[in-house]
Design a protein around this motif. Sequence first.
Motif, short mmCIF file in Angstrom:
data_model
loop_
_atom_site.label_atom_id
_atom_site.label_comp_id
_atom_site.label_asym_id
_atom_site.label_seq_id
_atom_site.Cartn_x
_atom_site.Cartn_y
_atom_site.Cartn_z
N ASN A 143 -12.40 13.59 1.66
CA ASN A 143 -12.75 11.89 2.22
C ASN A 143 -14.06 12.19 2.55
O ASN A 143 -14.92 11.28 2.45
N LYS A 194 -9.14 -5.76 0.56
CA LYS A 194 -8.88 -5.38 2.00
C LYS A 194 -7.96 -4.16 1.60
O LYS A 194 -7.23 -4.07 0.76
N LYS A 195 -8.13 -3.06 2.60
CA LYS A 195 -7.07 -2.06 2.66
C LYS A 195 -5.41 -2.48 2.41
O LYS A 195 -5.24 -3.25 3.51
N GLY A 196 -4.81 -1.83 1.54
CA GLY A 196 -3.39 -2.40 1.62
C GLY A 196 -3.17 -3.61 0.92
O GLY A 196 -1.85 -4.08 0.77
N ALA A 237 -5.04 0.42 -3.07
CA ALA A 237 -5.99 -0.07 -2.08
C ALA A 237 -5.89 0.89 -0.79
O ALA A 237 -5.54 0.17 0.26
N VAL A 238 -6.55 2.00 -0.86
CA VAL A 238 -6.30 2.67 0.19
C VAL A 238 -7.56 2.77 1.40
O VAL A 238 -7.48 3.14 2.37
N GLN A 239 -8.49 1.92 0.95
CA GLN A 239 -9.58 1.44 1.94
C GLN A 239 -10.39 -0.02 1.47
O GLN A 239 -9.91 -0.33 0.27
N ASP A 240 -11.05 -0.39 2.56
CA ASP A 240 -11.63 -1.58 1.96
C ASP A 240 -12.60 -1.47 1.01
O ASP A 240 -13.21 -0.22 0.97
N ARG A 241 -13.00 -2.57 0.16
CA ARG A 241 -13.84 -2.34 -0.74
C ARG A 241 -14.60 -3.67 -1.21
O ARG A 241 -13.82 -4.75 -1.22
N SER A 287 0.76 -1.23 -0.22
CA SER A 287 0.03 -0.07 0.04
C SER A 287 0.76 1.24 -0.06
O SER A 287 0.29 2.45 -0.23
#
Length: 978
Positions: free
Chosen positions: A583, A731-733, A738-742, A441
Amino acid sequence: MTGSFLPILAVDVLGSFAMMILALLCLYKAKILRELDTDNAVFLYLMWISTGFAVFAVSRSFGHILKQALVLTGYPDAWHAISPYSGGVNTVSFMLVGLITLFFNQIWKINEKILSGRKELEDTHIQLRQLNQTLEHKVVERTERLAGSEYKARRIFEHSLDTILVTDERFNISEINQAGVILTGYEKKEMLDKKMGLKDFMALPSEWDRIRSLLDAREYMVNEETDFLRPDHSLVRVLITGGVDYGAFGCGKSFHFIIKDINDKKQMEQQIAQADKLAALGELSAGVAHEINNPLGIILGYTQLLLKEKSGLEEDLKTIEKHVKNCRNVVSDLLSFSRKGSAEMGRVDVTKVVNDVIKFLSNHTDFRNVDIKLDLSREEPLIVTGNEQELAQVIINLMINACHAVEKKGHIEITTEKSDTARIFITVKDDGTGIRKKHISRIFDPFFTTKPVGQGTGLGLSVGYGIIRRHGGEITAKNRETKGAAFTISLPAARRMTGTKKPGQALQGHKQEKRPMATEILVVDDETDMTRLLQRTLEPELNCRVTMAFSGEMAVDILRQASFDLVVCDVKMPGMDGFELLNRIRADYPDLTVVMLTAFGNIESAVKAIKAGAYDFMAKPFERDEILFKIQKALERSLLLKENKRLLKDREEKPYELIGKSEPMQRVFDQIRMVAPSDVTVLITGESGTGKDLTARSIHALGPRKDESFISVNCPTIPEFILESELFGYKKGAFTNAVQDRDGLFQEADKGTIFLDEIGDIGPSIQTKLLRVLQEKEIKPLGDTKIKKVDVRIIASTNRDLKQKMADNEFRQDFFYRLSVLPIELPPLRDRIMDIPLIAEHLVAKHCKKMKKEPKTISEEVMDILMKQPWPGNVRELENILVQGILYSKDDILRLSDIPIRAAGQREKGSINSADLAALPYKTAKEKILKEFNHTYIGARLSMAGGNITRAAGMCEMDRQALQQIMKRYDIDPDKFR
């Protein structure tokens, strides 16, 4: 008296002699026994005790004889004087006998121990003898191994690419390998004959003194850099590691050195360090320029506003504008100082850039043992719009990172390809150590590096990320499934050259088309002069309404009370800054378009803004035309998003648009009604354009999940490395950006239906993961360790022959049978001719409404021709023909002249009959026929493929590149068939 004394005297004297004789005989016999066995302790004791008794007997006998002799001769007083001494000798002699006995007792014990030790020694001797016999074999075997090791060591010594140097204690060369001969430039014989030493290679005597002092102090040195002077007076930068060897088995003291040639490496490191320093200088310069850019932007903006009004001060205002622009250029030059090369954009051939980079790196020593494999697309040309030098810099950085990952001795692969979505991909793969999960990340963050201290600044990938983003592309990193990592660059393909237009040019020279007053823009900046400037600039030119907010907190309150089409936000503000506000907007209003403004105009800020979800990024000060152009583009995006949501809503409200009264379609309707109430997996097959998407929507609309989500996924349009994250989420990272969960599409479709369109085109890896979903109803997002359950109905479609793909090992059998629990095969349009009138009338009515045209009817002549066509592209081809007819039609009837098809015996406008051909030269006639044939044939194939060139090429049984060349030659635009 005398007569009685004589017997006693005789007995005494004779007994004394007898005792001495017996004692000496015993001593004699003991001595003989002793000589027979010198190791026998008993015989030794007998000899010692016999000696003691002999001494005692002689002393005793001599005393008795002497006594009798003195008494008989009349000297008794002499005896009385001597007798104590005689008795003392006798006593000592007797004590000697006793001591011998005691001493022998100790000797006997010692002897027993000696015998025991001897026994042990004999046993040990036997064992040693056995070991010695085995040892001989081991020595032979060890000797053979040593000979083999010596041979290998000699080969390593001779063939090592690094110099191996051995010197005596005076540092005179005693041995050097071939690499050393090449490095130093001297012949080996010359070095040995002249007794040259390590110091003879040093460019500076002081360097030898330094190295000599290190060896004297520590007896070793590690990675000491210095310069060698070759016979041709050229300098070579080397790295020396060495130490003392005191030798073994009487060998003398020597020194061993390993010397590496680091000339090329140092040059590259200097170049990279210079680039990193310049980038760091740009970071620092941007901070200094921030406070200058804000007032410059306000002055320039208001000056350009005043120039629009005739005030008689135009010359003065132009002077102000000129000098403000000069100041802006100075700041801009300061910010761009760290960039190498020109920032001019042009048409760049990606294949040429990659080949040039590989040619450049192939001469570098770090890549000497690296196997570089090229898998370049044969589609020509792969053209992007950008700066060639900057793109080469990015690829070089990726290659160097890959080289470090494989430790300069692995495999690196570069691939290029062009997708159907007009994007060009460049992928650099390695089989090295890969990227640690916690670093993925942050891999593109400024100043982040995994290299040891002093070996990297952490700006290379960050600068590369900014360059690619500035080119309108993406760069991602992930670990490969087997070993190593892969970095992928995605760039938009350049459009065909039809003339260029500068930003803002469309705004000059004529009046812009006025927008309705429905467009609302929120401007957020703590500089009140800047917000008013933007209001005065945007409202009259874009016919919009601008609302001003002077802090992030104020903007949040305004957004709660009203809706907006666009937010223009400054980055640096007191309290809630621009990124925090962005944000909040992304979380609460995900469809709202945001443009970021800042005077802190560096690459990292732009990268951060885009990664955080901003649509665009602008640096202050900006030109009036530039801000108008970018805001207009942002508004167009916002309106397109709203229109797209409206169209999706309309489509969801009317999903059941399958039309047909023919027997094949009635069978399809029966199957749909039968399968819709259940939850089984459905596989829809049929040619392109037969209505597979509508069939899937119909099944969903008639089933128990009709009130839940229907998610459609066009599998071939999404690259495989993205498709997995789109389907299953992440998941984040889990990977770069991938800066946040998606949540994935399966999670979004929970309780509803997911439609996997053209599933026959996905790869084996995704097939395996989808099989798990079908079997277990569970997914595992990327980067997550937990498995999640999903309740989703799966419908799939394909125009491929999956049984043939299974035979070719391109499609899993278990996956096929899980998919086709209930297959539905859609008939081609040519097999249900009687449905054409109903479908045509429906399509005409639909598209007339969509294009806001008056309702139209189809003439009988046109309908008759439509009924006689083979329709290889099925309903989609029919739809494309009718849409063109609607556009060409001048009244409320579609006539034969309005549609691009012809009846038997007729020819289209522009076609050539035999009489026309006869009047033309051979080459001209041939060219016209070929042009007509290719437009007709390739147009039909493109219609069947929905404008997809790759699919159309497959239908034509030819390479995509060959089809593209034909399309380019005859000016066939695939967009007309999408």
